[in-house]
Each structure stands twice: as C-alpha cells, then as structure tokens.
Design a protein around this motif. Structure first.
Motif, PDB file in Angstrom:
ATOM      1  N   LEU A   8       0.838  -1.206   0.000  1.00 55.00           N
ATOM      2  CA  LEU A   8       0.000   0.000   0.000  1.00 55.00           C
ATOM      3  C   LEU A   8       0.874   1.258   0.000  1.00 55.00           C
ATOM      4  CD1 LEU A   8      -2.812  -1.093   2.486  1.00 55.00           C
ATOM      5  CD2 LEU A   8      -2.871  -1.097  -0.015  1.00 55.00           C
ATOM      6  N   ASP A   9       1.957   1.240   0.779  1.00 56.85           N
ATOM      7  CA  ASP A   9       2.902   2.361   0.760  1.00 56.85           C
ATOM      8  C   ASP A   9       3.486   2.546  -0.630  1.00 56.85           C
ATOM      9  OD1 ASP A   9       2.596   2.793   3.474  1.00 56.85           O
ATOM     10  OD2 ASP A   9       4.526   1.909   4.032  1.00 56.85           O
ATOM     11  N   GLY A  10       3.807   1.425  -1.273  1.00 59.67           N
ATOM     12  CA  GLY A  10       4.423   1.463  -2.599  1.00 59.67           C
ATOM     13  C   GLY A  10       3.546   2.129  -3.645  1.00 59.67           C
ATOM     14  N   ILE A  11       2.246   1.977  -3.502  1.00 61.36           N
ATOM     15  CA  ILE A  11       1.322   2.622  -4.448  1.00 61.36           C
ATOM     16  C   ILE A  11       1.501   4.134  -4.392  1.00 61.36           C
ATOM     17  CG2 ILE A  11      -1.125   3.082  -4.936  1.00 61.36           C
ATOM     18  CD1 ILE A  11      -1.660   0.164  -3.929  1.00 61.36           C
ATOM     19  N   ASN A  12       1.453   4.680  -3.186  1.00 57.20           N
ATOM     20  CA  ASN A  12       1.585   6.142  -3.045  1.00 57.20           C
ATOM     21  C   ASN A  12       3.004   6.623  -3.328  1.00 57.20           C
ATOM     22  OD1 ASN A  12      -0.994   7.357  -2.435  1.00 57.20           O
ATOM     23  ND2 ASN A  12      -0.999   6.058  -0.621  1.00 57.20           N
ATOM     24  N   ARG A  13       4.009   5.838  -2.978  1.00 54.28           N
ATOM     25  CA  ARG A  13       5.396   6.221  -3.299  1.00 54.28           C
ATOM     26  C   ARG A  13       5.606   6.275  -4.815  1.00 54.28           C
ATOM     27  NH1 ARG A  13       8.545   6.406   1.163  1.00 54.28           N
ATOM     28  NH2 ARG A  13       8.100   4.937   2.814  1.00 54.28           N
ATOM     29  N   GLY A  14       5.134   5.247  -5.501  1.00 53.75           N
ATOM     30  CA  GLY A  14       5.296   5.205  -6.952  1.00 53.75           C
ATOM     31  C   GLY A  14       4.558   6.333  -7.639  1.00 53.75           C
ATOM     32  N   LEU A  15       3.353   6.608  -7.187  1.00 50.82           N
ATOM     33  CA  LEU A  15       2.568   7.696  -7.766  1.00 50.82           C
ATOM     34  C   LEU A  15       3.258   9.041  -7.540  1.00 50.82           C
ATOM     35  CD1 LEU A  15      -0.069   8.114  -9.280  1.00 50.82           C
ATOM     36  CD2 LEU A  15      -1.210   8.337  -7.089  1.00 50.82           C
ATOM     37  N   ALA A  16       3.834   9.226  -6.366  1.00 52.21           N
ATOM     38  CA  ALA A  16       4.491  10.491  -6.044  1.00 52.21           C
ATOM     39  C   ALA A  16       5.697  10.744  -6.952  1.00 52.21           C
ATOM     40  CB  ALA A  16       4.928  10.507  -4.583  1.00 52.21           C
ATOM     41  N   LEU A  17       6.375   9.682  -7.365  1.00 51.44           N
ATOM     42  CA  LEU A  17       7.526   9.854  -8.255  1.00 51.44           C
ATOM     43  C   LEU A  17       7.126  10.519  -9.566  1.00 51.44           C
ATOM     44  CD1 LEU A  17       9.462   6.508  -7.740  1.00 51.44           C
ATOM     45  CD2 LEU A  17      10.154   8.795  -7.004  1.00 51.44           C
ATOM     46  N   VAL A  51      -3.492  24.901 -15.857  1.00 48.98           N
ATOM     47  CA  VAL A  51      -2.808  25.088 -14.583  1.00 48.98           C
ATOM     48  C   VAL A  51      -3.713  24.604 -13.451  1.00 48.98           C
ATOM     49  CG1 VAL A  51      -1.807  26.783 -12.986  1.00 48.98           C
ATOM     50  CG2 VAL A  51      -1.409  26.988 -15.443  1.00 48.98           C
ATOM     51  N   LEU A  52      -4.997  24.903 -13.533  1.00 48.95           N
ATOM     52  CA  LEU A  52      -5.960  24.435 -12.545  1.00 48.95           C
ATOM     53  C   LEU A  52      -6.009  22.908 -12.533  1.00 48.95           C
ATOM     54  CD1 LEU A  52      -8.345  25.050 -10.569  1.00 48.95           C
ATOM     55  CD2 LEU A  52      -9.812  24.971 -12.581  1.00 48.95           C
ATOM     56  N   TYR A  53      -6.040  22.292 -13.697  1.00 48.72           N
ATOM     57  CA  TYR A  53      -6.082  20.833 -13.798  1.00 48.72           C
ATOM     58  C   TYR A  53      -4.809  20.218 -13.228  1.00 48.72           C
ATOM     59  CZ  TYR A  53     -10.336  20.465 -16.624  1.00 48.72           C
ATOM     60  OH  TYR A  53     -11.635  20.498 -17.054  1.00 48.72           O
ATOM     61  N   LEU A  54      -3.650  20.803 -13.553  1.00 53.80           N
ATOM     62  CA  LEU A  54      -2.387  20.291 -13.025  1.00 53.80           C
ATOM     63  C   LEU A  54      -2.338  20.407 -11.505  1.00 53.80           C
ATOM     64  CD1 LEU A  54       0.059  21.800 -15.669  1.00 53.80           C
ATOM     65  CD2 LEU A  54      -0.335  19.361 -15.272  1.00 53.80           C
ATOM     66  N   HIS A  55      -2.768  21.548 -10.994  1.00 54.44           N
ATOM     67  CA  HIS A  55      -2.760  21.763  -9.546  1.00 54.44           C
ATOM     68  C   HIS A  55      -3.702  20.791  -8.848  1.00 54.44           C
ATOM     69  CE1 HIS A  55      -3.794  23.834  -5.738  1.00 54.44           C
ATOM     70  NE2 HIS A  55      -2.491  23.992  -5.711  1.00 54.44           N
ATOM     71  N   ALA A  56      -4.901  20.640  -9.386  1.00 52.43           N
ATOM     72  CA  ALA A  56      -5.872  19.724  -8.786  1.00 52.43           C
ATOM     73  C   ALA A  56      -5.336  18.293  -8.786  1.00 52.43           C
ATOM     74  CB  ALA A  56      -7.195  19.791  -9.546  1.00 52.43           C
ATOM     75  N   THR A  57      -4.731  17.895  -9.894  1.00 60.66           N
ATOM     76  CA  THR A  57      -4.192  16.543  -9.988  1.00 60.66           C
ATOM     77  C   THR A  57      -3.068  16.341  -8.979  1.00 60.66           C
ATOM     78  OG1 THR A  57      -4.760  16.469 -12.334  1.00 60.66           O
ATOM     79  CG2 THR A  57      -3.159  14.848 -11.554  1.00 60.66           C
ATOM     80  N   LEU A  58      -2.168  17.281  -8.902  1.00 68.21           N
ATOM     81  CA  LEU A  58      -1.055  17.192  -7.969  1.00 68.21           C
ATOM     82  C   LEU A  58      -1.558  17.126  -6.532  1.00 68.21           C
ATOM     83  CD1 LEU A  58       2.014  17.307  -7.442  1.00 68.21           C
ATOM     84  CD2 LEU A  58       1.827  19.792  -7.510  1.00 68.21           C
ATOM     85  N   PHE A 143      -8.626  10.474  -4.954  1.00 66.48           N
ATOM     86  CA  PHE A 143      -8.102  11.036  -3.707  1.00 66.48           C
ATOM     87  C   PHE A 143      -8.546  10.195  -2.521  1.00 66.48           C
ATOM     88  CE2 PHE A 143      -9.685  13.701  -0.168  1.00 66.48           C
ATOM     89  CZ  PHE A 143      -8.497  14.169   0.368  1.00 66.48           C
ATOM     90  N   CYS A 144      -9.836   9.914  -2.455  1.00 68.55           N
ATOM     91  CA  CYS A 144     -10.379   9.135  -1.333  1.00 68.55           C
ATOM     92  C   CYS A 144      -9.728   7.762  -1.256  1.00 68.55           C
ATOM     93  CB  CYS A 144     -11.895   8.988  -1.471  1.00 68.55           C
ATOM     94  SG  CYS A 144     -12.796  10.526  -1.301  1.00 68.55           S
ATOM     95  N   ILE A 145      -9.624   7.091  -2.381  1.00 67.61           N
ATOM     96  CA  ILE A 145      -9.071   5.741  -2.402  1.00 67.61           C
ATOM     97  C   ILE A 145      -7.597   5.746  -1.987  1.00 67.61           C
ATOM     98  CG2 ILE A 145      -8.451   3.832  -3.942  1.00 67.61           C
ATOM     99  CD1 ILE A 145     -11.152   4.494  -5.425  1.00 67.61           C
ATOM    100  N   LEU A 146      -6.824   6.686  -2.499  1.00 68.00           N
ATOM    101  CA  LEU A 146      -5.407   6.741  -2.141  1.00 68.00           C
ATOM    102  C   LEU A 146      -5.202   7.057  -0.652  1.00 68.00           C
ATOM    103  CD1 LEU A 146      -4.074   8.566  -5.311  1.00 68.00           C
ATOM    104  CD2 LEU A 146      -3.576   6.194  -4.628  1.00 68.00           C
TER     105      LEU A 146
END
Length: 165
Positions: A8-17, A51-58, A143-146
């Motif tokens: 589960l940690d790996g999912i968020n770590r990989g996504l953050a990269l 820019v709004l889409y990028l910010h929201a996604t990030l 967002f909720c799932i992550l």
C-alpha cells in the motif's frame, strides 16, 4: 500484514515519483501564460485552465503520499507532548474513527456527481476551456481511495504488537 502495508505504501510512493513532475509542468505552463499574455498579447482560456487541472491533480493524488511521509497538518494540541503510547492511541483513533469514515463518506457522496459527469462527458468550466471536467471530478474518488489505502497501511503498522507512534 506488514507486507500488505508495504504494498500500500508502494502505491503512493510510486505515484508520487510521477506526480512531482506536475509541479514543474505547472510552473512552466504558468510562466508561458505570463510571457504569452504580457510579451506577445496572446491568451488562451484552455491553457489557463490547464494550470488548474495540473494543480488539482497534484494536490488530490499526492495526498496519500503526504500522509505516508507524515507531512500532513496535525490539529492535535496534545499530540506533541504525548507519550509514544498515547500518540499511538491518538493515531489509531484518528485513522479508524475520523479519517477512514470521512473518506468513505466523501467517496460515497461524491460518486453520483462523478458518475453523472462521466455520463454526460461534462464540458469546460469556462467557454473555450478544457472539455474534460469529468476527468477533474474523477480526482475526488481517486483522492479518497489513495488516502484510504495509506490510512489502512498506517493502521496495519499501528495495530501490530509492539508498534510505536
């Protein structure tokens, strides 16, 4: 169970990269908007919305990683002075009673809006904008799932015998 928490940690770590590059892209696009507008007199609503889409996604997709690295905002005035055992109990309570139910509620109550947005392929926020509001709304359940997955990983570790805060 420790292996499940690591996955589960790996999912968020990989996504953050990958997500960290969105911050760079957002700065570059914003810079291009400023140069285009003030130097060349060119403007685009779609580029501004990007820019709004990028910010929201990030922001939305990096929330689980923020929880993983414990860089989220704490609003607990007692936590800093608490003993390790008390911190562990506060964390267990916070995840099990506050965070997980609130994420589940947000997921449940936002899903009809997201589903409807996909059904009609909801268009742009502004005239001339990006015709993909349905994609931005999809960030809410993601967002909720992550955050739920990361919270579960933290709970698994907290509930192990001998776990510390």
């Amino acid at each position: 169970m420790g292996r499940v928490a690591d996955i589960l940690d790996g999912i968020n770590r990989g996504l953050a990269l990958g997500l960290r590059w969105l911050a760079v892209a957002m700065v570059m696009v914003q810079f291009a908007i400023v140069v285009g507008r003030y130097v060349f007199g060119v403007n685009s609503i779609a580029v501004q919305e990007s820019v709004l889409y990028l910010h929201a996604t990030l922001f939305m997709l990096a929330a689980g990683y923020t929880l993983l690295v414990d860089k989220h905002v704490r609003v607990d005035v007692f936590y800093a002075r608490a003993s390790p055992g008390a911190r562990r109990r506060i964390d267990i309570f916070g995840h099990a009673v506050l965070l997980l139910p609130s994420m589940a509620a947000l997921l449940y109550w936002s899903w009809p809006s997201v589903r409807n947005s996909w059904r009609i392929l909801e268009g742009p926020i502004s005239v001339g904008g990006i015709e993909a509001v349905f994609l931005m709304k999809s960030l809410i359940p993601a967002f909720c799932i992550l955050v739920i997955l990361q919270s579960l990983a933290i709970l698994i570790r907290l509930l192990r015998p001998g776990a510390r805060a």
